[in-house]
Design an enzyme around this catalytic site. Sequence first.
Site, PDB file in Angstrom:
ATOM      1  N   LYS A  39       0.834  -1.213   0.000  1.00 31.15           N
ATOM      2  CA  LYS A  39       0.000   0.000   0.000  1.00 31.15           C
ATOM      3  C   LYS A  39       0.863   1.255   0.000  1.00 31.15           C
ATOM      4  CE  LYS A  39      -2.849   0.799   3.648  1.00 31.15           C
ATOM      5  NZ  LYS A  39      -2.642   2.132   4.243  1.00 31.15           N
ATOM      6  N   ARG A  93       2.824   5.925  -3.290  1.00 30.47           N
ATOM      7  CA  ARG A  93       3.963   6.737  -3.713  1.00 30.47           C
ATOM      8  C   ARG A  93       4.236   6.570  -5.203  1.00 30.47           C
ATOM      9  NH1 ARG A  93       4.115   5.700   1.561  1.00 30.47           N
ATOM     10  NH2 ARG A  93       5.352   6.955   3.008  1.00 30.47           N
ATOM     11  N   ASP A 104       1.540  -1.052  11.803  1.00 34.12           N
ATOM     12  CA  ASP A 104       0.222  -1.483  11.307  1.00 34.12           C
ATOM     13  C   ASP A 104      -0.100  -2.924  11.683  1.00 34.12           C
ATOM     14  OD1 ASP A 104      -0.182   0.991  10.151  1.00 34.12           O
ATOM     15  OD2 ASP A 104       0.646   0.391   8.213  1.00 34.12           O
ATOM     16  N   LYS A 137      -4.872   5.647  14.694  1.00 30.90           N
ATOM     17  CA  LYS A 137      -4.925   5.017  13.365  1.00 30.90           C
ATOM     18  C   LYS A 137      -6.371   5.062  12.858  1.00 30.90           C
ATOM     19  CE  LYS A 137      -0.578   4.148  12.950  1.00 30.90           C
ATOM     20  NZ  LYS A 137       0.181   4.876  11.929  1.00 30.90           N
ATOM     21  N   ARG A 143      -6.785   1.647  17.915  1.00 26.82           N
ATOM     22  CA  ARG A 143      -6.590   0.190  17.777  1.00 26.82           C
ATOM     23  C   ARG A 143      -6.338  -0.504  19.110  1.00 26.82           C
ATOM     24  NH1 ARG A 143      -3.431   0.207  11.909  1.00 26.82           N
ATOM     25  NH2 ARG A 143      -5.378   0.280  10.707  1.00 26.82           N
TER      26      ARG A 143
END
Length: 452
Positions: A28, A33, A326, A353, A357
């Site tokens: 991702k 980018r 993540d 996030k 979380r």
Amino acid sequence: MSHAPTPRPLRLAAAGPLTGAMTVPGDKSISHRALMFAGLAVGESRIRGLLEGEDVLATAAALRAMGATIERSAEGEWRVHGVGVGGLLQPQVALEMGNSGTSTRLLMGLVASHPIVATFTGDASLSKRPMGRVIEPLARMGAGFAAAPGDRLPLTLRGRCPAVPIDYTLPVASAQVKSAVLLAGLNTPGITRVREPVPTRDHSERMLRGFGAELTVEETGEGRVISLHGEAELRAQDIVVPGDPSSAGFWLVAASIVPGSDVTVRNVLMNPTRTGLLTALRLMGASIETMAEREVGGETVADLRVRHAPLTAIEVPPDLAPSMIDEYPILFVAAAFARGTTVARGAHELRVKESDRIAAMAAALGLAGLTVREHEDGLSIEGRDGDPLPGTANGTTVASLLDHRIAMSMAVAGMHSARGIAIDDAAPIATSYPTFLDTATSLGAATTWLNR
Ligand code: S3P
């Protein structure tokens, strides 16, 4: 792009060992980018393996609204005609960012040094997330902002051209903030410098160099110093996006916890700023073999073979946090099946996030029958020493809170549970991993859509 209107409740249940080999979609961070740098380059770039999740599509739509030509030629294959650094056009519509913090913060950097005004909007989750961390350095460069209270979306950004180069020390370990400043620096005269006391994912640095920007990275006693020469000219590139280690993480944990499993995930990005979960799982005793390490497009990739193994609780080293930021939700699921109590601290950032979380996973694992203790900066989780989780009671669902990683982590937890785990809304999975459930099914998991 907002998930709120059509929740899709889902139930994941145990169905025996997971077996097989598969690939995960493109990374991702690199996909965002690739589109942005290609959108700013001169000439036609080709991208292979682009993640076609909603977050990345939001980036593509925004770049189109600012003049780039972006076309999909086949599955995962995209062509981008860039506008040249300094060439972004005034968008005629608000830039709809959906759920995507990366799109928002990086594109804010891009817009900040162009003579345009752009409004950024997002879904309920994104509209709660802090943008002050990007507004602050970009305002120092000369951009103007009108944001919702608390520096949140919706937000209107007035770019400044020419912008003022800054020398900026990151107050929070964030690749998004680092990248926003560097992207603003592309169309800024002079040298824009970012100092990062704690290393974060370095895809912007690697890729900007690949696109021909003059960028240096110095390792110093106080961390890394990244210097970018502005008014850069980016040249179109052919890019191959490696498989997303954050998506692979779900299968590393799923195969580790479901007895008898043996799964190979092919073509996974092994950039050391992204492999913290692998390190943590190995510390817990996971059986993960790295095979066929090779270079693809300037990054190392490998195939990972993972077999079920008994896991042992650990104190998660806090210095792993940036390289697995993540992956905490899925690490918490691994901890749920370990012997002993896993303690993960030093991860404050999880509070801001796509959801909080720490609170989200404490609530979800609690509903699935686990004993967890919430800390301000992490969780302690009493593992079940290999036993299945009880699962959710009839009529109860865990809340995914518009957070793809909460939905997928709890789906994995359901794969080794007595009653299965029901999730109130699996639609957010499409933001980062649209084929997740197809892969789950092909490996042998039992998935059922529930009636609303
Ligand atoms: C990302 C950086 C991380 C990560 C996010 C993607 C990126 O965010 O959580 O999913 O592509 O730069 P932070 O920079 O806020 O840590």
